[in-house]
Design an enzyme around this catalytic site. Sequence first.
Site, PDB file in Angstrom:
ATOM      1  N   GLY A   1      91.096  73.713  21.355  1.00 20.16           N
ATOM      2  CA  GLY A   1      90.432  74.167  22.584  1.00 20.16           C
ATOM      3  C   GLY A   1      91.407  74.500  23.587  1.00 20.16           C
ATOM      4  O   GLY A   1      91.403  75.759  24.388  1.00 20.16           O
ATOM      5  N   ALA A   2      92.364  73.720  24.015  1.00 21.57           N
ATOM      6  CA  ALA A   2      93.263  73.997  24.774  1.00 21.57           C
ATOM      7  C   ALA A   2      94.773  72.914  24.302  1.00 21.57           C
ATOM      8  O   ALA A   2      94.407  72.081  23.679  1.00 21.57           O
ATOM      9  CB  ALA A   2      92.992  73.746  26.274  1.00 21.57           C
TER      10      ALA A   2
ATOM     11  N   ASN B   1     100.757  71.326  27.258  1.00 21.13           N
ATOM     12  CA  ASN B   1     102.110  71.514  27.476  1.00 21.13           C
ATOM     13  C   ASN B   1     102.124  71.593  29.168  1.00 21.13           C
ATOM     14  O   ASN B   1     101.694  72.164  29.943  1.00 21.13           O
ATOM     15  CB  ASN B   1     102.508  73.100  27.148  1.00 21.13           C
ATOM     16  CG  ASN B   1     101.999  73.418  25.885  1.00 21.13           C
ATOM     17  OD1 ASN B   1     102.348  72.983  24.783  1.00 21.13           O
ATOM     18  ND2 ASN B   1     101.117  74.579  25.549  1.00 21.13           N
TER      19      ASN B   1
ATOM     20  N   GLU C   1      92.720  68.877  30.503  1.00 25.19           N
ATOM     21  CA  GLU C   1      94.195  69.143  30.304  1.00 25.19           C
ATOM     22  C   GLU C   1      95.118  69.055  31.336  1.00 25.19           C
ATOM     23  O   GLU C   1      96.124  68.585  31.179  1.00 25.19           O
ATOM     24  CB  GLU C   1      94.284  70.741  29.981  1.00 25.19           C
ATOM     25  CG  GLU C   1      93.688  71.250  28.757  1.00 25.19           C
ATOM     26  CD  GLU C   1      93.819  70.365  27.481  1.00 25.19           C
ATOM     27  OE1 GLU C   1      95.049  69.966  27.229  1.00 25.19           O
ATOM     28  OE2 GLU C   1      93.030  70.476  26.777  1.00 25.19           O
TER      29      GLU C   1
ATOM     30  N   GLU D   1      94.438  61.016  24.738  1.00 24.73           N
ATOM     31  CA  GLU D   1      93.334  61.988  24.802  1.00 24.73           C
ATOM     32  C   GLU D   1      91.945  60.823  25.226  1.00 24.73           C
ATOM     33  O   GLU D   1      91.059  61.682  25.771  1.00 24.73           O
ATOM     34  CB  GLU D   1      93.119  62.185  23.329  1.00 24.73           C
ATOM     35  CG  GLU D   1      94.060  63.129  22.557  1.00 24.73           C
ATOM     36  CD  GLU D   1      94.150  64.400  23.170  1.00 24.73           C
ATOM     37  OE1 GLU D   1      93.368  64.827  23.937  1.00 24.73           O
ATOM     38  OE2 GLU D   1      95.244  64.949  23.015  1.00 24.73           O
TER      39      GLU D   1
END
Length: 887
Positions: A291-292, A295, A328, A350
């Site tokens: 999904g993403a 970074n 994110e 996560e």
Amino acid sequence: MCRTQAGVDMTGGGASGSSQGRELLPANVVPRHYHVTLEPDFEKLTFEGTVVIDVDVAEDSSSMAVNTLELDIRSAKVSSGGQTISSAPRVSRDESTQVSKFDFDGSLAKGSQAQLEISFTGHLNDKMVGFYRSTYKRPDGSDGILATTQMEPTDARRAFPCFDEPALKAKFTITLVADKKLTCLSNMDVASETEVQSKISGTTKKAVHFNTSPLMSTYLVAFIVGELNYVESLDFRVPVRVYAPPGQDIEHGRFSLDLAVKTLKFYEKVFGIDFPLPKMDQVAIPDFAQGAMENWGLITYRVVDLLLDEKASGAATKERVAEVVQHELAHQWFGNLVTMDWWEGLWLNEGFATWASWYSCNVFYPEWHVWQTYVTDNLQSALSLDSLRSSHPIEVPVKRADEINQIFDAISYSKGSCVLRMISTYLGEDIFLEGVRQYLKKHAYGNTQTGDLWASLSAASGKPLQEIMSAWTKKVGYPVLTVTENEEEGSVHVKQNRFLRTGDTKPEEDEVLYPVFLSMRTKDGVDKSLALNERERVLELPSGDFFKLNANHTGIYRTSYTPSRLEKLGKAAKEGLLTVEDRAGMIADAGALATSGYQKTSGVLSLLKGFDSETEFVVWNEIIGRLAGIQSAWMFEDKAVRDGLEAFLRDLVSPKAHKMGWQFSDNDGHVEQQFKAMMFEVAGLSGDETIIAAARDMFAKFMSGDRAALHPNIRKSVFTIALKFGGEQEYNKILEHYRSATNSDERNSCLRCLGRAKDPILVERTLALLFGGEVKDQDVYLPVSGLRSHPAGIEAMFAWMTTNWDEIYRRLPPGLSILGNMVMIMTSGFTTQDQLSNVEKFFVSKNNNGYDQSLEQSKDSIRSKVSWLARDGEDVAAWLKANGYSA
């Protein structure tokens, strides 16, 4: 990283030696700084690179080893103190461990510093890993290529030789060489640009030099070269931008841009640490497996998870984009600033990012009621996967690279976040956040294990978190609490046992005693002091007889009540004594307990029938979800029974759907929009003639060019209904719309629906799309998801998979999580022993590395349906007959 929505169920030391059987690099040298220079070649789809790695020498050494994968090493040099130690070290490569070793004459002394310089060539692959190519259509119809990266978990080694382990943090200085017209991005801001001679073409190009990064892990390094447009905000301390390639309307990045600014400010305040980088870029990538990806300073996304056309997208899409962006950005602290020391601590990244995204979403959008949705989304996702024998602990030992991708699942994300939610409820939010701030400050720019989190939370709360929480992260599974009552003595007896969906827990699988927060709700409120640390316990029955365990379902367990108590709880729900979370969670528990044999399925059907006056979206969502679970288990049963289940669902849903209607206005709340859309779709798909006629009418007008005839909230619903009750004409129109639409959300809606068409010829056309060239590899799971809704689709998928296995394995290599998703989608719809045997027979001769866990989970899921049907097949048929839903 944020997972894709594939639509399926779905400690140790630092980095020295081969700790606990892990495949680790030798610990004789430790990286401190990388200078990476890369030049992509868009003609040959390759790249030229050099890397100079500064290392500290930890032991007298005459060799160095780094991770490489699919890189051709052209030359290498080892130097120290300004002197060349070896101008041509001997290079040997171990393909299985993805390690290149450089042996040289002479020796590096312990305590010294050295440099390893390597020149190499790589391939700009189309597998969405490492340094890879993504393709897109420009506005003029021509094809464009973007060079981008995806390093997590172990693919930085595809982009440049490196020490590719999360604990081996170093600083990075990146230089990108490219045509002057192209945009170059990396984690840091640009330090300078110079003109250079291209090694590839000999022409003059620009070299973009980026400032040196803070200490970070290799999996967070990122760089992008290509044509990009952007929108920018200067409302945060550092510039925030959203980028997209030509062909995408960059103005659709405004929602994510504004949300990012707001979220960064909020996280700085809540976490007590400023965002440490000089800019924040978010980029929409046309080909992206997940999904993403978080970074540091350069987050990459699927287009559909970053760009939002609020006029053409429904409320559910807006919520998904918000959740992904906030997930994110939370990683910038949880994962990037403080990183797990090895992949078994993935949940520290996560689980935290998942929890933080819901926490911030609730603050920004209180009218979305996300903590209610959490019970039917994250909690049920975790409980579903963790009820399988083939689940794994939150802290799961992983040794090899091909094992790591498989733990990016509902255990690391959803169960991990549920553990944090449970602790937050237990400690209180303020104390929990204080512990989190201490954890981040203590370990900034470093690596941690789960015990470090418990230590900080214990210090903040004064409670022994290590003792309380260890079982929840180190052991697989969770308990079911069986509740019995002794009215004469005025007591409640509570006993815990390991819960398995297959209902066949063995004594050796039932040895763990989980510390359970009982959170008993009575008319006097919630008693949070009650806990079950032992196998069983007797509690005093509260006065007034009303009680329910697991208030708001913040605990990770199922509760099995007697039929009489369940009936009383159903009445309590109608009397307003239960919260939305309580009602949804109670239905979820009842459904799961029927699956495993703790309760009869007929009892669940009766319970759901009694909820016909329910008013809340989240509860209806769970009712529909549980009935869908029964329908999928009965998928290959007698048609009269299947029709009876559909008739029951229609009777339950249609009155509510008609009452709410399917017109949308600006006055509709966010939740109400989703509620209307869900009831419309479910009533239509279960055969409501009025809604089918309305859907057909909207479909015809929309496909004739009247775009206003179809509201985005029900676009997918109308397409789905049109296909289920239509044929080739509807199929062709939806496929045509997929090909002409420019909005990613619309295109995805088209793909998700195609599998609903039952005509064998149309089923074959849907399967032919997968590798036919017009569906990106990132999206191959979308067309097949609809095929899981009918028996012919499920059988055709498996037949297609067995015929095309070699091509599937080639295009979706085991290093990609998409392969495991596809295996699960194409096998888990089965319900009989014969079908299970066919799955086992097919895979017995295959190399299962990289997807073995998904395969086992799929087989476990089939086994649970086989035993469920054997137990309750006649029970369900009898209930449907007795209630007038079948003859």
